[in-house]
Design an enzyme around this catalytic site. Structure first.
Site, PDB file in Angstrom:
ATOM      1  N   GLY A 113       0.693  -5.113   0.911  1.00 48.84           N
ATOM      2  CA  GLY A 113      -0.534  -5.184   0.107  1.00 48.84           C
ATOM      3  C   GLY A 113      -0.284  -5.787  -1.268  1.00 48.84           C
ATOM      4  O   GLY A 113      -1.207  -6.332  -1.881  1.00 48.84           O
TER       5      GLY A 113
ATOM      6  N   GLU B  81       4.993  -5.141   6.889  1.00 51.21           N
ATOM      7  CA  GLU B  81       4.255  -4.069   7.574  1.00 51.21           C
ATOM      8  C   GLU B  81       4.764  -3.851   8.990  1.00 51.21           C
ATOM      9  O   GLU B  81       4.711  -2.750   9.528  1.00 51.21           O
ATOM     10  CB  GLU B  81       2.752  -4.402   7.622  1.00 51.21           C
ATOM     11  CG  GLU B  81       2.049  -4.344   6.270  1.00 51.21           C
ATOM     12  CD  GLU B  81       2.022  -5.670   5.525  1.00 51.21           C
ATOM     13  OE1 GLU B  81       2.868  -6.548   5.832  1.00 51.21           O
ATOM     14  OE2 GLU B  81       1.155  -5.825   4.645  1.00 51.21           O
TER      15      GLU B  81
ATOM     16  N   ALA C 203       0.868  -1.184   0.000  1.00 49.05           N
ATOM     17  CA  ALA C 203       0.000   0.000   0.000  1.00 49.05           C
ATOM     18  C   ALA C 203       0.899   1.226   0.000  1.00 49.05           C
ATOM     19  O   ALA C 203       2.058   1.158   0.419  1.00 49.05           O
ATOM     20  CB  ALA C 203      -0.888  -0.022   1.234  1.00 49.05           C
TER      21      ALA C 203
ATOM     22  N   GLU D 220      -0.422  -9.412  -0.743  1.00 49.54           N
ATOM     23  CA  GLU D 220      -1.831  -9.727  -0.457  1.00 49.54           C
ATOM     24  C   GLU D 220      -2.674  -9.679  -1.733  1.00 49.54           C
ATOM     25  O   GLU D 220      -3.561 -10.514  -1.935  1.00 49.54           O
ATOM     26  CB  GLU D 220      -2.363  -8.742   0.602  1.00 49.54           C
ATOM     27  CG  GLU D 220      -1.669  -8.950   1.948  1.00 49.54           C
ATOM     28  CD  GLU D 220      -1.965  -7.854   2.965  1.00 49.54           C
ATOM     29  OE1 GLU D 220      -1.830  -6.662   2.611  1.00 49.54           O
ATOM     30  OE2 GLU D 220      -2.315  -8.183   4.099  1.00 49.54           O
TER      31      GLU D 220
HETATM   32  N1  CO8 Z   1       4.621   3.191  -0.799  1.00 43.79           N
HETATM   33  C1  CO8 Z   1       5.023   4.364  -1.344  1.00 43.79           C
HETATM   34  N2  CO8 Z   1       6.170   4.496  -2.040  1.00 43.79           N
HETATM   35  C2  CO8 Z   1       6.938   3.407  -2.172  1.00 43.79           C
HETATM   36  C3  CO8 Z   1       6.583   2.158  -1.642  1.00 43.79           C
HETATM   37  C4  CO8 Z   1       5.352   2.067  -0.919  1.00 43.79           C
HETATM   38  N3  CO8 Z   1       4.908   0.909  -0.405  1.00 43.79           N
HETATM   39  N4  CO8 Z   1       7.555   1.258  -1.931  1.00 43.79           N
HETATM   40  C5  CO8 Z   1       8.479   1.938  -2.652  1.00 43.79           C
HETATM   41  N5  CO8 Z   1       8.116   3.225  -2.794  1.00 43.79           N
HETATM   42  C6  CO8 Z   1       8.829   4.286  -3.495  1.00 43.79           C
HETATM   43  C7  CO8 Z   1      10.035   4.772  -2.684  1.00 43.79           C
HETATM   44  O1  CO8 Z   1       9.642   5.705  -1.696  1.00 43.79           O
HETATM   45  C8  CO8 Z   1      10.911   5.383  -3.773  1.00 43.79           C
HETATM   46  O2  CO8 Z   1      10.401   6.638  -4.098  1.00 43.79           O
HETATM   47  P1  CO8 Z   1      11.415   7.883  -4.376  1.00 43.79           P
HETATM   48  O3  CO8 Z   1      12.214   7.443  -5.585  1.00 43.79           O
HETATM   49  O4  CO8 Z   1      10.514   9.025  -4.651  1.00 43.79           O
HETATM   50  O5  CO8 Z   1      12.260   8.006  -3.168  1.00 43.79           O
HETATM   51  C9  CO8 Z   1      10.638   4.452  -4.971  1.00 43.79           C
HETATM   52  O6  CO8 Z   1       9.408   3.789  -4.698  1.00 43.79           O
HETATM   53  C10 CO8 Z   1      11.726   3.407  -5.151  1.00 43.79           C
HETATM   54  O7  CO8 Z   1      11.877   2.724  -3.913  1.00 43.79           O
HETATM   55  P2  CO8 Z   1      13.311   2.515  -3.190  1.00 43.79           P
HETATM   56  O8  CO8 Z   1      14.216   3.660  -3.496  1.00 43.79           O
HETATM   57  O9  CO8 Z   1      13.058   2.210  -1.763  1.00 43.79           O
HETATM   58  O10 CO8 Z   1      13.824   1.213  -3.992  1.00 43.79           O
HETATM   59  P3  CO8 Z   1      14.769   0.034  -3.467  1.00 43.79           P
HETATM   60  O11 CO8 Z   1      15.071  -0.771  -4.657  1.00 43.79           O
HETATM   61  O12 CO8 Z   1      15.888   0.585  -2.649  1.00 43.79           O
HETATM   62  O13 CO8 Z   1      13.810  -0.799  -2.464  1.00 43.79           O
HETATM   63  C11 CO8 Z   1      11.784  -1.898  -1.759  1.00 43.79           C
HETATM   64  C12 CO8 Z   1      12.669  -1.439  -2.945  1.00 43.79           C
HETATM   65  C13 CO8 Z   1      12.476  -2.992  -0.979  1.00 43.79           C
HETATM   66  C14 CO8 Z   1      10.482  -2.417  -2.371  1.00 43.79           C
HETATM   67  C15 CO8 Z   1      11.516  -0.691  -0.818  1.00 43.79           C
HETATM   68  O14 CO8 Z   1      11.024   0.390  -1.600  1.00 43.79           O
HETATM   69  C16 CO8 Z   1      10.519  -0.956   0.261  1.00 43.79           C
HETATM   70  O15 CO8 Z   1      10.879  -1.545   1.276  1.00 43.79           O
HETATM   71  N6  CO8 Z   1       9.269  -0.493   0.091  1.00 43.79           N
HETATM   72  C17 CO8 Z   1       8.232  -0.576   1.112  1.00 43.79           C
HETATM   73  C18 CO8 Z   1       7.697  -1.977   1.275  1.00 43.79           C
HETATM   74  C19 CO8 Z   1       6.653  -2.032   2.364  1.00 43.79           C
HETATM   75  O16 CO8 Z   1       6.912  -1.715   3.495  1.00 43.79           O
HETATM   76  N7  CO8 Z   1       5.446  -2.425   2.003  1.00 43.79           N
HETATM   77  C20 CO8 Z   1       4.331  -2.512   2.925  1.00 43.79           C
HETATM   78  C21 CO8 Z   1       3.526  -1.238   2.875  1.00 43.79           C
HETATM   79  S1  CO8 Z   1       2.190  -1.234   4.059  1.00 43.79           S
HETATM   80  C22 CO8 Z   1       0.998  -2.216   3.351  1.00 43.79           C
HETATM   81  O17 CO8 Z   1       1.151  -2.715   2.255  1.00 43.79           O
HETATM   82  C23 CO8 Z   1      -0.262  -2.442   4.144  1.00 43.79           C
HETATM   83  C24 CO8 Z   1      -1.344  -3.051   3.260  1.00 43.79           C
HETATM   84  C25 CO8 Z   1      -2.643  -3.187   3.982  1.00 43.79           C
HETATM   85  C26 CO8 Z   1      -3.566  -2.021   3.755  1.00 43.79           C
HETATM   86  C27 CO8 Z   1      -4.991  -2.439   4.134  1.00 43.79           C
HETATM   87  C28 CO8 Z   1      -5.876  -1.253   4.425  1.00 43.79           C
HETATM   88  C29 CO8 Z   1      -7.272  -1.705   4.833  1.00 43.79           C
END
Ligand code: CO8
Length: 258
Positions: A109, A132, A65, A112
């Site tokens: 997400g 998460e 998400a 999921e």
């Molecule tokens: N949300 C927003 N932006 C994101 C997300 C995300 N989940 N993942 C990556 N991005 C963005 C980064 O902020 C970055 O943006 P910018 O270039 O502007 O800085 C761009 O994508 C590239 O990401 P990275 O520079 O971090 O790339 P890496 O190759 O270094 O890393 C990863 C890739 C490992 C995927 C890393 O980006 C990461 O860990 N992302 C987050 C993963 C995460 O924590 N996901 C869980 C999110 S919470 C969730 O999903 C809850 C769902 C349930 C909701 C239900 C509601 C009812």
């Protein structure tokens, strides 16, 4: 229909939905979930489409998400709007088979969402995780339930509690994905599987999907009864007569979804 966060391509009886937020690793924001829900509703209604492939980019199926969208949200915002939850209902409600073709990250997400599809084909670059817990939250789109069903308690607990990612090979061994294929062949393999499904009677494939999904919702005896009634029901269709006659006449069946 034109979308901003995804593309939809239709080839013969197959539709391919490609998530397309390259700057955010296909993070699932409200706009994307709404468009995904609209696209699925339209494809489910289409007379032509018989199987749907959901995919992302090489780097990311979806990295979860959208954290930027959630950072300032309060419990009250989440509880009263519940957008994510409601948009996801359409994914589950889609009656045609959906294949998730996953390359790169399928996290939070994103993992999921892949698990809401009917099966997952993984590129050898795929990484699955429920990280998460690193954000001070927990899975909220089915991760604690579907991952546990798919891989069992030990792995689901470890992944959700520590945030550890699973690579494609481990995901296949654990039963989370149906097959692992070389990344370059992912879409070719997904299309081949979708074409196989699209060759069948849509009545059979929809009934199979509904019956398999029943196994998660009901005790064995109820699931078996549901399956038997669906099986009986298919004997009222032209496709059943055509499928059996074609076998006996040693020719390919011509299914018409009737
Ligand atoms: N949300 C927003 N932006 C994101 C997300 C995300 N989940 N993942 C990556 N991005 C963005 C980064 O902020 C970055 O943006 P910018 O270039 O502007 O800085 C761009 O994508 C590239 O990401 P990275 O520079 O971090 O790339 P890496 O190759 O270094 O890393 C990863 C890739 C490992 C995927 C890393 O980006 C990461 O860990 N992302 C987050 C993963 C995460 O924590 N996901 C869980 C999110 S919470 C969730 O999903 C809850 C769902 C349930 C909701 C239900 C509601 C009812």
């Amino acid at each position: 229909m034109a979308y901003e966060t995804l593309t939809v391509e239709t080839e013969d009886h197959i539709a391919i939905i490609k998530l397309n937020r390259p700057d955010a690793m296909n993070a699932l924001n409200k706009a994307l979930l709404k468009e995904l829900s609209d696209a699925l509703r339209e494809l489910d209604r289409s007379d032509r489409v018989r199987c749907i492939i959901l995919t992302g980019s090489e780097k990311a199926f979806a990295a979860g998400a959208d954290i930027a969208e959630m950072v300032d949200m309060s419990f009250v915002d989440m509880f009263t709007t519940d957008k994510f939850g409601r948009e996801c209902d359409q994914i589950i409600d889609t009656r045609k088979p959906i294949i998730a073709a996953v390359s790169g990250y399928a996290l939070g997400g994103g993992c999921e969402l892949a698990m809401m599809c009917d099966f997952i084909l993984a590129a050898d670059t795929a990484k699955f995780g429920q990280p998460e817990v690193n954000l001070g939250i927990m899975p909220g789109m089915g991760g604690t339930q579907r991952l546990t069903h798919a891989v069992g308690k030990a792995k689901a607990m470890e992944m959700a509690l520590t945030g550890r990612f699973m690579d494609a090979e481990e995901a296949e061994r654990a039963g989370l994905v149906s097959r692992v294929v070389p990344a370059k062949k992912l879409m070719e393999e997904a299309r081949a599987a979708a074409e196989k499904i699209a060759e069948k009677s849509i009545l059979s494939t929809m009934a199979i999907k509904e019956s398999v999904n029943r196994s998660f919702e009901s005790p064995l005896s109820e699931g078996l009864l549901f399956e038997r009634r669906m099986f009986h029901g298919l004997f009222s269709t032209n496709d059943q007569a055509e499928g059996m006659k074609a076998f006996l006449e040693k020719r390919e069946p011509q299914f018409r979804g009737k």
